[in-house]
Design an enzyme around this catalytic site. Structure first.
Site, PDB file in Angstrom:
ATOM      1  N   GLY A   1       0.595  -1.076  -0.147  1.00  0.00           N
ATOM      2  CA  GLY A   1      -0.249  -0.030  -0.092  1.00  0.00           C
ATOM      3  C   GLY A   1       0.892   1.165  -0.093  1.00  0.00           C
ATOM      4  O   GLY A   1       0.215   2.375   0.098  1.00  0.00           O
TER       5      GLY A   1
ATOM      6  N   LYS B   1       6.933  17.675  -3.812  1.00  0.00           N
ATOM      7  CA  LYS B   1       7.126  18.140  -2.241  1.00  0.00           C
ATOM      8  C   LYS B   1       8.229  19.006  -2.205  1.00  0.00           C
ATOM      9  O   LYS B   1       8.344  20.112  -1.294  1.00  0.00           O
ATOM     10  CB  LYS B   1       7.609  16.996  -1.467  1.00  0.00           C
ATOM     11  CG  LYS B   1       6.363  16.030  -1.350  1.00  0.00           C
ATOM     12  CD  LYS B   1       6.690  14.889  -0.770  1.00  0.00           C
ATOM     13  CE  LYS B   1       5.397  13.710  -0.761  1.00  0.00           C
ATOM     14  NZ  LYS B   1       5.618  12.297  -0.493  1.00  0.00           N
TER      15      LYS B   1
HETATM   16  N1  HSE Z   1       3.217   7.306  -2.631  1.00  0.00           N
HETATM   17  C1  HSE Z   1       3.641   8.266  -1.573  1.00  0.00           C
HETATM   18  C2  HSE Z   1       4.912   7.530  -0.948  1.00  0.00           C
HETATM   19  C3  HSE Z   1       2.706   8.677  -0.576  1.00  0.00           C
HETATM   20  O1  HSE Z   1       5.341   6.349  -1.206  1.00  0.00           O
HETATM   21  O2  HSE Z   1       5.725   8.133  -0.149  1.00  0.00           O
HETATM   22  C4  HSE Z   1       3.118   9.921   0.012  1.00  0.00           C
HETATM   23  O3  HSE Z   1       3.030  11.052  -0.959  1.00  0.00           O
END
Ligand code: HSE
Length: 350
Positions: free
Chosen positions: A211, A229
């Site tokens: 997940g 980010k």
């Molecule tokens: N898919 C992203 C990760 C979730 O793996 O960090 C958070 O932005």
């Protein structure tokens, strides 16, 4: 003090946030004298509820758990259903909008419009959505100021790990000369598993099964998630209006098991690093795989963990390590922003 909330978007993070409110209700009142009341919820797929006196959160969770929809929430006098997100934002009596819709980093929509409507109606906005902050920071923060409301988004970078509040509040007074971080859990997990001997595809499959990765993992593996980010950190922490086309962005799809083995032999480790460095000519921002020395604090950050190092002129380098995603962690980010709004409100009231 009652603080009325409207939730826009009611997926995993929204439900997780409501569960935190149920769990912490007494403590929040005892420690902060806050009584959060959810008066509106609007979700494109699950339906919409509004009651000016507040919704019963136990019934909200029961309806969604039982049927996946808010339509089975019991009728009460004064309950209004089926308002769109726009109608909810315009008509709710909430003090703050908690925006938790799907993140579209190409356009930032519909979250950008949600912010504009909310600010225009003098409501604060709390969000964990990267899109509006990465793409429209100046416009939206000016609009919030003009309307005398607050716009907070701690969860947009590293979820509940306070990557934005740390430099803005705790490290204030320093000049930050460099920001460098592991800002994506999926790729960090994959690089660790490739070091364990898995192929790229096997490592990606595991990250998806756990997940961490998005259903379409392109944004993770090609570095776009980190890029957004980095834009947020440049705009919000350094006050530099960096645009996506100004950031060199390379993901991890070019890294092979052999590259990882070779780095290990040299006493180094590959990490997908997002960095912003202050130069005499302005800032230079990159997202790329870098071979870090093993004594670099970022090199020891394993699995889906995230970390960020702020290099400061007075305090030196400070590294923050913590979860970068997760329903409970992201729900906490929303909560801390809302508590901050309450503090501000109290301060204004003297
Ligand atoms: N898919 C992203 C990760 C979730 O793996 O960090 C958070 O932005």
């Amino acid at each position: 003090m009652a603080h009325k909330l409207a939730l826009i978007g009611f997926g995993g993070v929204g439900q997780g946030f409501v569960n935190i409110l149920r769990e912490k209700k007494e403590k929040l009142f005892e420690n902060h004298h806050i009584d959060f009341k959810v008066v509106s919820i609007s979700d494109l797929y699950k339906g919409s509820l509004h009651h000016p006196d507040g919704l019963c959160l136990d019934e909200v969770i029961k309806a969604v758990q039982d049927t996946g929809s808010l339509d089975t929430y019991p009728n009460h006098d004064g309950l209004i259903r089926d308002l769109s997100s726009k109608e909810t934002i315009e008509r709710t009596n909430a003090d703050s909008i908690v925006e938790m819709t799907f993140t579209d980093v190409q356009t930032g929509q519909p979250a950008i419009d949600h912010c504009k409507w909310a600010f225009g109606h003098k409501r604060n906005v709390v969000m964990t959505n990267k899109g509006p902050v990465a793409l429209a920071y100046n416009e939206l923060s000016n609009l919030a100021k003009e309307n005398g409301v607050q716009w907070l988004f701690e969860g947009a970078v590293m979820s509940g790990t306070p990557a934005l509040r740390l430099p803005q509040v705790t490290l204030t007074g320093n000049e930050i000369t460099e920001i460098k971080g592991i800002l994506n859990g999926t790729t960090n997990y994959m690089l660790m598993r490739m070091e364990d001997g898995l192929d790229y595809e096997e490592a990606l499959k595991e990250a998806q099964d756990l997940g961490y990765a998005e259903a379409d993992p392109t944004a993770d593996v090609e570095g776009h998630d980190v890029l957004y980010k980095i834009l947020i950190l440049a705009n919000v922490v350094l006050g530099v209006p960096l645009k996506r086309e100004e950031v060199e962005c390379i993901g991890i799809s070019t890294i092979s098991k052999a590259d990882i083995k070779k780095a290990k032999e040299l006493g180094k480790r590959w990490k997908l690093v997002g960095a912003i460095r202050q130069k005499e000519t302005g800032v230079e921002a990159t997202v790329q795989p870098e071979q870090l020395d093993l004594d670099d604090p970022l090199a020891g950050v394993m699995g889906a963990m995230n970390a960020i190092t702020y290099t400061c002129d007075l305090s030196g380098p400070i590294t923050l390590v913590g979860a970068g995603a997760g329903i409970r962690e992201t729900g906490f980010a929303v909560l801390i922003d809302l508590i901050e709004i309450n503090r501000h409100k109290k301060g204004m009231e003297g």
